[in-house]
Design a protein around this motif. Structure first.
Motif, PDB file in Angstrom:
ATOM      1  N   ARG A 171       0.824  -1.201   0.000  1.00 29.52           N
ATOM      2  CA  ARG A 171       0.000   0.000   0.000  1.00 29.52           C
ATOM      3  C   ARG A 171       0.864   1.259   0.000  1.00 29.52           C
ATOM      4  O   ARG A 171       0.547   2.251  -0.663  1.00 29.52           O
TER       5      ARG A 171
ATOM      6  N   GLU B  53       1.309   5.065  -2.384  1.00 33.82           N
ATOM      7  CA  GLU B  53       1.003   6.334  -1.722  1.00 33.82           C
ATOM      8  C   GLU B  53       1.963   7.428  -2.177  1.00 33.82           C
ATOM      9  O   GLU B  53       3.165   7.199  -2.290  1.00 33.82           O
TER      10      GLU B  53
ATOM     11  N   LEU C  61       3.591  10.408  -0.761  1.00 36.46           N
ATOM     12  CA  LEU C  61       3.833  11.025   0.544  1.00 36.46           C
ATOM     13  C   LEU C  61       4.677  12.293   0.442  1.00 36.46           C
ATOM     14  O   LEU C  61       5.037  12.870   1.466  1.00 36.46           O
TER      15      LEU C  61
ATOM     16  N   ARG D  44       1.007   7.953   8.679  1.00 38.55           N
ATOM     17  CA  ARG D  44       0.278   7.334   7.574  1.00 38.55           C
ATOM     18  C   ARG D  44       0.650   5.866   7.441  1.00 38.55           C
ATOM     19  O   ARG D  44      -0.212   5.009   7.199  1.00 38.55           O
TER      20      ARG D  44
ATOM     21  N   LEU E   6      -1.864   2.722   7.793  1.00 41.65           N
ATOM     22  CA  LEU E   6      -2.009   1.722   6.745  1.00 41.65           C
ATOM     23  C   LEU E   6      -1.795   0.318   7.298  1.00 41.65           C
ATOM     24  O   LEU E   6      -2.501  -0.624   6.910  1.00 41.65           O
TER      25      LEU E   6
END
Length: 230
Positions: free
Chosen positions: A71, A75, A77, A88, A92
């Motif tokens: 994941r 992302e 970031l 985060r 996740l």
């Protein structure tokens, strides 16, 4: 029966076990039931999980870490502050959990004295994977302190989440933000000490000693953690 065609036997066993963990916990009964449902000989199941329920629980945890990393790759970031990137990643890691009861039963298992070291190692592994994925380049004592503090953040957040019944786990994410802020406060305090001439002089000896600590080398060792630099 769980579909096993083109499925890794270990994953098939873990998927099958999830239907039994809420009723039988992380136990021998669950392992046997999972092997039966996945149509995998119990001998093969024991070969995959030599210590039975403990190794199965650790495999659940590792699979969660791997899903979190997948994941994270998707992302963006770049616009986030570093503290928010860490938060985060922790979020996740919790969001990829398939079933809260499975984690609850695993937490109970690792709370037993004979399995507590395995539980601590699993949590440390999660913290290490997060820092590594976020590009941590520390080589000294910071390598250890970052993972130790994040281990505490992750463990406490999971325990809070297990008892959280707020909508979309909003209370859990607020709790996580507070824990991350606590860690940042520690880092600010360390910076204040280093910027103070008097305190810096008092800490010269300990700082020198800590500067010699190095993160683990590429050669795995079981007797000591890390290494001492020249």
């Amino acid at each position: 029966m769980v579909e096993t065609f083109m499925t890794d036997p270990k994953d098939a066993l873990l998927d099958a076990a999830m239907m039994h963990v809420p009723f039988d916990g992380c136990s021998e009964t669950t392992l046997r039931a999972a092997a039966r449902d996945a149509d995998i000989p119990i001998e093969q199941a024991r070969a995959l999980f030599p210590r039975g329920p403990v190794d199965m629980a650790l495999a659940f945890h590792t699979r969660g870490d791997e899903r979190m990393l997948e994941r994270l790759k998707d992302e963006d970031l770049s616009a986030l502050k570093f503290r928010d990137r860490v938060a985060r990643a922790v979020r996740l890691r919790i969001e990829v959990i398939d079933d809260k009861e499975t984690v609850r039963r695993g937490t109970t298992l690792f709370a037993l004295p004979q399995h507590s070291a395995d539980g601590a190692k699993a949590i440390w592994g999660t913290a290490d994977r997060i820092w590594t994925a976020l590009g941590d380049t520390s080589e000294d004592i910071d390598w250890y302190t970052k993972r130790a503090t994040l281990s505490g953040v992750y463990a406490s957040t999971v325990l809070f989440w297990l008892g959280d019944d707020s909508m979309d786990a909003q209370d859990t994410w607020a709790f996580l933000d507070r824990r991350i802020e606590d860690v940042m406060s520690i880092e600010k305090a360390k910076a204040a000490v280093n910027n103070n001439p008097v305190l810096r002089a008092l800490m010269a000896g300990p700082n020198w000693a800590m500067s010699k600590v190095r993160k683990p080398s590429g050669v795995a060792r079981d007797d000591v953690p890390g290494r001492w630099g020249a």
